[in-house]
Design a protein around this motif. Structure first.
Motif, PDB file in Angstrom:
ATOM      1  N   VAL A 131      51.419 -52.164 105.308  1.00  0.00           N
ATOM      2  CA  VAL A 131      50.158 -51.664 106.043  1.00  0.00           C
ATOM      3  C   VAL A 131      49.416 -51.303 104.996  1.00  0.00           C
ATOM      4  N   THR A 132      49.799 -50.522 104.098  1.00  0.00           N
ATOM      5  CA  THR A 132      49.165 -49.521 103.047  1.00  0.00           C
ATOM      6  C   THR A 132      47.642 -50.259 102.533  1.00  0.00           C
ATOM      7  N   PRO A 133      47.737 -51.665 102.335  1.00  0.00           N
ATOM      8  CA  PRO A 133      46.552 -52.046 101.641  1.00  0.00           C
ATOM      9  C   PRO A 133      45.601 -52.322 102.804  1.00  0.00           C
ATOM     10  N   TYR A 134      45.923 -52.172 104.014  1.00  0.00           N
ATOM     11  CA  TYR A 134      44.856 -52.582 105.257  1.00  0.00           C
ATOM     12  C   TYR A 134      44.447 -51.250 105.707  1.00  0.00           C
ATOM     13  N   ILE A 135      44.749 -49.967 105.253  1.00  0.00           N
ATOM     14  CA  ILE A 135      44.520 -48.878 105.963  1.00  0.00           C
ATOM     15  C   ILE A 135      43.123 -48.471 105.831  1.00  0.00           C
ATOM     16  N   PRO A 136      42.232 -48.869 104.653  1.00  0.00           N
ATOM     17  CA  PRO A 136      40.751 -48.728 104.741  1.00  0.00           C
ATOM     18  C   PRO A 136      40.007 -49.621 105.774  1.00  0.00           C
ATOM     19  N   PHE A 137      40.568 -50.695 105.762  1.00  0.00           N
ATOM     20  CA  PHE A 137      40.076 -51.643 106.922  1.00  0.00           C
ATOM     21  C   PHE A 137      40.047 -51.401 108.183  1.00  0.00           C
ATOM     22  N   LEU A 138      41.599 -50.631 108.329  1.00  0.00           N
ATOM     23  CA  LEU A 138      41.901 -50.556 109.855  1.00  0.00           C
ATOM     24  C   LEU A 138      40.992 -49.060 110.411  1.00  0.00           C
ATOM     25  N   SER A 139      40.759 -48.262 109.119  1.00  0.00           N
ATOM     26  CA  SER A 139      39.980 -46.957 109.588  1.00  0.00           C
ATOM     27  C   SER A 139      38.355 -47.347 109.999  1.00  0.00           C
ATOM     28  N   SER A 140      37.879 -48.358 109.313  1.00  0.00           N
ATOM     29  CA  SER A 140      36.435 -48.890 109.517  1.00  0.00           C
ATOM     30  C   SER A 140      36.637 -49.741 111.032  1.00  0.00           C
ATOM     31  N   MET A 141      37.696 -50.225 111.325  1.00  0.00           N
ATOM     32  CA  MET A 141      37.780 -50.732 112.434  1.00  0.00           C
ATOM     33  C   MET A 141      37.732 -49.771 113.821  1.00  0.00           C
ATOM     34  N   GLY A 142      38.306 -48.603 113.537  1.00  0.00           N
ATOM     35  CA  GLY A 142      38.510 -47.477 114.468  1.00  0.00           C
ATOM     36  C   GLY A 142      37.104 -47.031 114.474  1.00  0.00           C
ATOM     37  N   ILE A 143      36.384 -46.716 113.673  1.00  0.00           N
ATOM     38  CA  ILE A 143      34.887 -46.136 113.630  1.00  0.00           C
ATOM     39  C   ILE A 143      33.839 -46.930 114.452  1.00  0.00           C
ATOM     40  N   VAL A 144      34.090 -48.391 114.077  1.00  0.00           N
ATOM     41  CA  VAL A 144      33.481 -49.384 114.892  1.00  0.00           C
ATOM     42  C   VAL A 144      33.469 -49.364 116.257  1.00  0.00           C
ATOM     43  N   GLY A 145      34.986 -49.224 116.720  1.00  0.00           N
ATOM     44  CA  GLY A 145      35.428 -48.955 118.090  1.00  0.00           C
ATOM     45  C   GLY A 145      34.747 -47.853 118.657  1.00  0.00           C
ATOM     46  N   GLY A 146      34.833 -46.684 118.047  1.00  0.00           N
ATOM     47  CA  GLY A 146      34.344 -45.414 118.553  1.00  0.00           C
ATOM     48  C   GLY A 146      32.735 -45.811 118.755  1.00  0.00           C
ATOM     49  N   ILE A 147      32.302 -46.156 117.755  1.00  0.00           N
ATOM     50  CA  ILE A 147      30.662 -46.668 118.043  1.00  0.00           C
ATOM     51  C   ILE A 147      30.399 -47.423 119.164  1.00  0.00           C
ATOM     52  N   SER A 148      31.202 -48.509 119.433  1.00  0.00           N
ATOM     53  CA  SER A 148      30.902 -49.434 120.586  1.00  0.00           C
ATOM     54  C   SER A 148      31.274 -48.476 121.987  1.00  0.00           C
ATOM     55  N   ILE A 149      32.198 -47.772 121.972  1.00  0.00           N
ATOM     56  CA  ILE A 149      32.463 -46.969 123.181  1.00  0.00           C
ATOM     57  C   ILE A 149      31.502 -45.974 123.398  1.00  0.00           C
ATOM     58  N   SER A 150      30.981 -45.321 122.221  1.00  0.00           N
ATOM     59  CA  SER A 150      30.130 -44.273 122.494  1.00  0.00           C
ATOM     60  C   SER A 150      28.600 -44.790 123.143  1.00  0.00           C
ATOM     61  N   LEU A 151      28.389 -45.894 122.479  1.00  0.00           N
ATOM     62  CA  LEU A 151      27.217 -46.541 122.975  1.00  0.00           C
ATOM     63  C   LEU A 151      27.298 -47.187 124.527  1.00  0.00           C
ATOM     64  N   LEU A 152      28.625 -47.559 125.114  1.00  0.00           N
ATOM     65  CA  LEU A 152      28.862 -47.836 126.374  1.00  0.00           C
ATOM     66  C   LEU A 152      28.681 -46.859 127.066  1.00  0.00           C
ATOM     67  N   GLU A 153      29.327 -45.625 126.636  1.00  0.00           N
ATOM     68  CA  GLU A 153      29.430 -44.448 127.678  1.00  0.00           C
ATOM     69  C   GLU A 153      28.064 -43.909 127.877  1.00  0.00           C
ATOM     70  N   LYS A 154      27.098 -44.030 126.972  1.00  0.00           N
ATOM     71  CA  LYS A 154      25.571 -43.651 126.959  1.00  0.00           C
ATOM     72  C   LYS A 154      25.027 -44.773 128.027  1.00  0.00           C
ATOM     73  N   GLU A 155      25.211 -45.832 128.106  1.00  0.00           N
ATOM     74  CA  GLU A 155      24.432 -46.657 128.968  1.00  0.00           C
ATOM     75  C   GLU A 155      25.222 -46.540 130.126  1.00  0.00           C
ATOM     76  N   GLN A 156      26.394 -46.401 130.262  1.00  0.00           N
ATOM     77  CA  GLN A 156      27.165 -46.114 131.707  1.00  0.00           C
ATOM     78  C   GLN A 156      26.642 -44.945 132.330  1.00  0.00           C
ATOM     79  N   ALA A 157      26.342 -43.886 131.486  1.00  0.00           N
ATOM     80  CA  ALA A 157      26.335 -42.635 132.266  1.00  0.00           C
ATOM     81  C   ALA A 157      25.203 -42.472 133.198  1.00  0.00           C
ATOM     82  N   PRO A 158      25.443 -41.968 134.368  1.00  0.00           N
ATOM     83  CA  PRO A 158      24.097 -41.887 135.259  1.00  0.00           C
ATOM     84  C   PRO A 158      23.173 -41.083 134.789  1.00  0.00           C
ATOM     85  N   GLN A 159      21.827 -41.572 134.720  1.00  0.00           N
ATOM     86  CA  GLN A 159      20.695 -40.757 134.659  1.00  0.00           C
ATOM     87  C   GLN A 159      20.371 -39.671 135.888  1.00  0.00           C
TER      88      GLN A 159
END
Length: 372
Positions: free
Chosen positions: A131-159
């Protein structure tokens, strides 16, 4: 070096594709399944799951998985929740290896953005060295997932305009208390009359917002309002020449009723007459009437007029109110318009320091005056 370069190029290309896919997905579960599938394929994992916060219910945790049995999944999900979403651990943002009770090894990677944890991706692995060689890549994936979810939350939040309307209401109360009292009189009537004529709860909510905003110039609030229904109603209120929509009619009728905006376009509208009939039927008064001997020892008309600083006409209107007449009956009795009666009533309430007729009647009787 050539092999290393080729490997980095491959990872960069894959990351670019993943980033593009995630940020264009319109469903949070699809984002999470992308993370699960990429993690399993990248690490040749035997199973994977994601524990995440529900977008609509912050206190609710849900779990998605591939290759994990339900009985163990529930147990493991609770364990993940305690370790990553307990108050003292909310800032955990780095991936870690974790040994399960059944001896399996997992790599747990938080899905984060700006130090906020949206979920945790857990992948079953054989050993840490793979796993160790892929940890930086996995960390980047986690951040991208967080960005995507954050954007979806803003779109879905009722105004909602609830907070800004509250601010405008408070400003009106502090700076123009008389207008604030009038706005509250109109707002108090919206729900009852709106239900009487079959308006939806959304229409009633929009009219209440519009009543508050109508006391301000358009340029003061127009960049602050986000609810589409309120924007459209206020645009009609300020700019339309035709009063056709029922919500706009109700708004004009209520402002007409409190004497703020007397629009001639609704003067003969059937809905205005329907409102007047409804208001007359639903007008209620609660008062405390003192005993006759207490009243007899009270003030005379001239004394009460002087004490309250009432004009002759205001005194006449007050006497009619004490006799139980509504605005229309007072107008007919004194040969004046309904609007004039409403203006006199506003002045009387202010001078008495009360907010409605019931309080005014009670206060005058307590002072010992009753009309002859």
């Amino acid at each position: 070096m050539r092999d290393s370069f080729q490997n980095h190029l491959l990872q960069l290309s894959a990351f670019n594709e993943i980033f593009s896919a995630m940020t264009n997905v319109q469903n949070m579960k699809r984002v999470l399944y992308i993370l699960i599938d990429m993690g399993m394929n990248l690490l040749s994992g035997t199973f994977a799951c994601v524990l995440y916060k529900d977008v609509q219910e912050e206190c609710k945790l849900s779990i998605l998985s591939r290759g994990m049995k339900n009985d163990f999944l529930a147990y493991y999900g609770r364990d993940l929740g305690k370790r990553y979403f307990a108050a003292e651990n909310v800032n955990m943002t780095k991936g870690v290896f974790h040994q399960l009770d059944n001896g399996s090894l997992v790599y747990e990677m938080p899905i984060t953005f700006r130090s906020q944890v949206f979920g945790v991706l857990s992948i079953g692995v054989r050993n840490e060295e793979e796993v160790t060689p892929y940890i930086p890549f996995l960390s980047s994936m986690g951040i991208v997932g967080g960005i995507s979810i954050s954007l979806l939350e803003k779109e879905q939040a009722p105004q909602s305009d609830e907070k800004i309307i509250h601010v405008f209401t408070k400003l009106l109360e502090k700076q123009q208390p008389a207008k604030y009292e009038l706005s509250q009189q109109a707002i108090d009537l919206v729900s009852g009359f709106g239900q009487h004529i079959g308006l939806t709860s959304q229409q009633i909510h929009t009219i209440k917002n519009a009543i508050v905003l109508s006391f301000y110039e358009e340029e003061i609030w127009q960049d602050s309002i986000v609810e589409k229904e309120t924007q459209e109603l206020m645009a009609q209120f300020y700019h339309t020449n035709e009063v056709e929509h029922v919500s706009l009619k109700v708004l004009f009728i209520l402002l007409h009723h409190i004497g703020v905006k007397l629009d001639p376009r609704i003067k003969d509208d059937p809905l205005l007459h329907k409102f007047e009939e409804w208001e007359s039927r639903n007008y209620m008064v609660e008062m405390v009437i003192p005993l006759e001997e207490q009243v007899a020892a009270g003030l005379e008309e001239e004394e009460i007029k002087k004490k309250l600083n009432l004009s002759n006409r205001e005194m006449e209107v007050l006497a009619q109110v004490l006799n139980g007449l509504n605005n229309r009956e007072i107008a007919q009795s004194l040969f004046i318009s309904d609007h004039t009666v409403k203006n006199h009533m506003t002045n009387i309430l202010q001078k008495l320091g009360v907010t409605d007729r019931a309080q005014a009647i009670a206060k005058v009787y307590q002072m010992g005056y009753s009309p002859k």
